[in-house]
Design an enzyme around this catalytic site. Structure first.
Site, short mmCIF file in Angstrom:
data_model
loop_
_atom_site.label_atom_id
_atom_site.label_comp_id
_atom_site.label_asym_id
_atom_site.label_seq_id
_atom_site.Cartn_x
_atom_site.Cartn_y
_atom_site.Cartn_z
N GLY A 37 37.78 61.02 -34.04
CA GLY A 37 39.20 60.69 -33.92
C GLY A 37 39.41 59.20 -34.12
O GLY A 37 40.27 58.77 -34.90
N HIS A 38 38.59 58.38 -33.43
CA HIS A 38 38.68 56.93 -33.63
C HIS A 38 38.42 56.59 -35.10
O HIS A 38 39.08 55.72 -35.68
CB HIS A 38 37.63 56.20 -32.79
CG HIS A 38 37.84 56.29 -31.31
ND1 HIS A 38 36.94 56.90 -30.47
CD2 HIS A 38 38.83 55.82 -30.53
CE1 HIS A 38 37.38 56.80 -29.23
NE2 HIS A 38 38.51 56.16 -29.23
N GLN A 62 43.81 49.82 -16.30
CA GLN A 62 44.53 51.07 -16.58
C GLN A 62 43.90 52.26 -15.84
O GLN A 62 44.32 53.40 -16.04
CB GLN A 62 44.65 51.32 -18.08
CG GLN A 62 43.36 51.68 -18.80
CD GLN A 62 43.57 51.81 -20.31
OE1 GLN A 62 43.76 50.82 -21.01
NE2 GLN A 62 43.58 53.04 -20.82
N GLY A 148 46.23 57.06 -31.82
CA GLY A 148 46.15 58.50 -32.05
C GLY A 148 47.31 59.23 -31.38
O GLY A 148 47.75 58.85 -30.29
N LYS A 150 47.06 61.99 -30.07
CA LYS A 150 46.56 62.75 -28.92
C LYS A 150 47.12 62.18 -27.62
O LYS A 150 47.48 62.90 -26.71
CB LYS A 150 45.03 62.73 -28.89
CG LYS A 150 44.45 63.81 -28.03
CD LYS A 150 43.21 63.39 -27.32
CE LYS A 150 43.53 62.66 -26.08
NZ LYS A 150 42.44 62.13 -25.33
N GLN A 154 51.29 57.58 -24.45
CA GLN A 154 50.83 56.22 -24.72
C GLN A 154 51.43 55.70 -26.03
O GLN A 154 51.86 54.55 -26.13
CB GLN A 154 49.30 56.19 -24.78
CG GLN A 154 48.72 54.90 -25.32
CD GLN A 154 47.21 54.85 -25.21
OE1 GLN A 154 46.68 54.63 -24.14
NE2 GLN A 154 46.51 55.06 -26.32
N VAL A 177 42.57 64.64 -33.99
CA VAL A 177 41.43 65.31 -34.64
C VAL A 177 40.85 66.29 -33.62
O VAL A 177 40.72 65.95 -32.44
CB VAL A 177 40.37 64.28 -35.09
CG1 VAL A 177 39.18 64.97 -35.76
CG2 VAL A 177 40.99 63.26 -36.03
N SER A 186 38.07 63.48 -27.69
CA SER A 186 38.35 62.46 -26.66
C SER A 186 37.00 61.95 -26.18
O SER A 186 36.03 62.72 -26.09
CB SER A 186 39.10 63.12 -25.49
OG SER A 186 38.98 62.35 -24.32
N ARG A 188 36.29 61.33 -23.28
CA ARG A 188 35.98 62.02 -22.01
C ARG A 188 35.32 63.38 -22.22
O ARG A 188 34.74 63.92 -21.28
CB ARG A 188 37.25 62.19 -21.18
CG ARG A 188 37.75 60.92 -20.57
CD ARG A 188 38.80 61.16 -19.49
NE ARG A 188 39.07 59.94 -18.75
CZ ARG A 188 40.03 59.06 -19.08
NH1 ARG A 188 40.79 59.28 -20.12
NH2 ARG A 188 40.20 57.98 -18.36
O1 PAF Z 1 43.72 54.86 -25.92
C1 PAF Z 1 42.88 54.04 -25.51
O2 PAF Z 1 41.71 54.09 -25.84
C2 PAF Z 1 43.34 52.94 -24.57
O3 PAF Z 1 44.33 53.38 -23.71
C3 PAF Z 1 43.78 51.66 -25.31
C4 PAF Z 1 45.00 51.90 -26.17
C5 PAF Z 1 42.64 51.14 -26.17
C6 PAF Z 1 44.14 50.58 -24.29
O4 PAF Z 1 43.06 50.28 -23.46
#
Ligand code: PAF
Length: 282
Positions: A37-38, A62, A148, A150, A154, A177, A186, A188
């Site tokens: 995905g990244h 966060q 993304g 996903k 955000q 993706v 993800s 995670r």
């Molecule tokens: O989506 C993420 O991976 C994070 O929330 C981000 C946008 C890099 C901010 O830390």
């Protein structure tokens, strides 16, 4: 050759030089543990920009107390290899010490959009996201930044942040993706046990069920939400944080689906929090 910038000053210096190039700089902000995905964001940046910057920073502010900051996957060596293979120009490795030095006081709050959905279950989460994204956009000053779909809430928060603060960056949204069984990629997912993993696509299936019901004429958002929640509650070990059908721009919950809507949800499975969403429309 992908380099890692030596801190904020070095990153800023490089980005300033590159910004003058014809198609400028594309930034892909990440917390590492890079997956396909990244890499689709990196590819989009590669296609549209002369220079691609990937930031890797597990942003402590966060994460709330008791969340998974400590066990968030960290795979720096593999991440750097993937970035190098993908032609990334620089990986910006921010550190908490430099991003939030002693005496740090400033946070960014995007109001309204952040109170519901994930915001209701993760107080302070979007304040942390908005703050770090604002900082990264100031440091790199990219022409484009890639996020993304996903992380749908955000994405909307970042869009508002950039528009409201008149930042000179285009926010580019890239499609989610998925694995072949529908699970949204993800970082995670790496935390899922082999026993839990086969159950993880239940969230995507619930979203698809809502889409299919809508297609077959059910316009009541309440009915779609109930159907999603019931289907998730039938899966053993799943705790539902929320399911919702919302307006795709304002994120307000709908009574009736009449135009562009998004079905989204967050579940906990074997101690791992998973989110997903699907655009649905009449
Ligand atoms: O989506 C993420 O991976 C994070 O929330 C981000 C946008 C890099 C901010 O830390």
């Amino acid at each position: 050759m992908t380099a890692t910038a030596g801190g904020i000053a070095e990153m800023r210096r490089l980005a300033r030089e590159w910004r003058a190039e014809a198609r400028g700089v594309g930034l892909v902000p990440t917390m590492g543990a890079l997956h396909d995905g990244h890499m689709s964001l990196v590819q989009a940046a590669r296609d549209q920009s002369d220079r691609v910057v990937v930031s890797i920073f597990v942003n402590p502010i966060q994460f709330g107390p008791g969340e998974d900051y400590d066990r968030y996957p960290r795979t720096l060596e593999a991440d750097l290899e993937r970035c190098q293979a993908a032609g990334v120009d620089v990986v910006f490795l921010a550190t908490a010490a430099e991003m939030y030095p002693p005496g740090y006081h400033t946070h960014v709050v995007v109001e309204d959009l952040t109170t519901g959905l994930c915001g209701a279950f993760r107080p302070g989460h979007f304040r942390g996201v908005a703050t770090v994204v604002a900082k990264l956009l100031h440091i790199v000053a990219p022409q484009r930044a890639y996020f993304g779909e996903k992380d749908y809430q955000q994405l909307q928060v970042v869009r508002h942040l950039v528009a409201d603060l008149n930042m000179d960056t285009e926010v580019v949204a890239c499609p989610t993706v998925r694995e072949s069984d529908g699970l949204a990629l993800s970082s995670r997912n790496a935390l899922l046990t082999p026993e839990a993993r086969p159950r993880a696509p239940c969230l995507y299936r619930a979203l698809c069920r809502a889409r299919d019901l809508l297609r077959s004429g059910e316009r009541s958002a309440t009915a779609l939400q109930s159907e999603m929640r019931e289907s998730l509650e039938r899966v053993s070990g799943v705790g539902v944080d929320y399911v919702a059908v919302v307006d795709s721009r304002t994120l307000e919950r709908l009574d009736l689906v009449e135009g562009e809507a998004v079905a989204l949800g967050a579940i906990r499975l074997a101690g791992v929090r998973l989110i997903d969403n699907l655009r649905i429309s009449v």
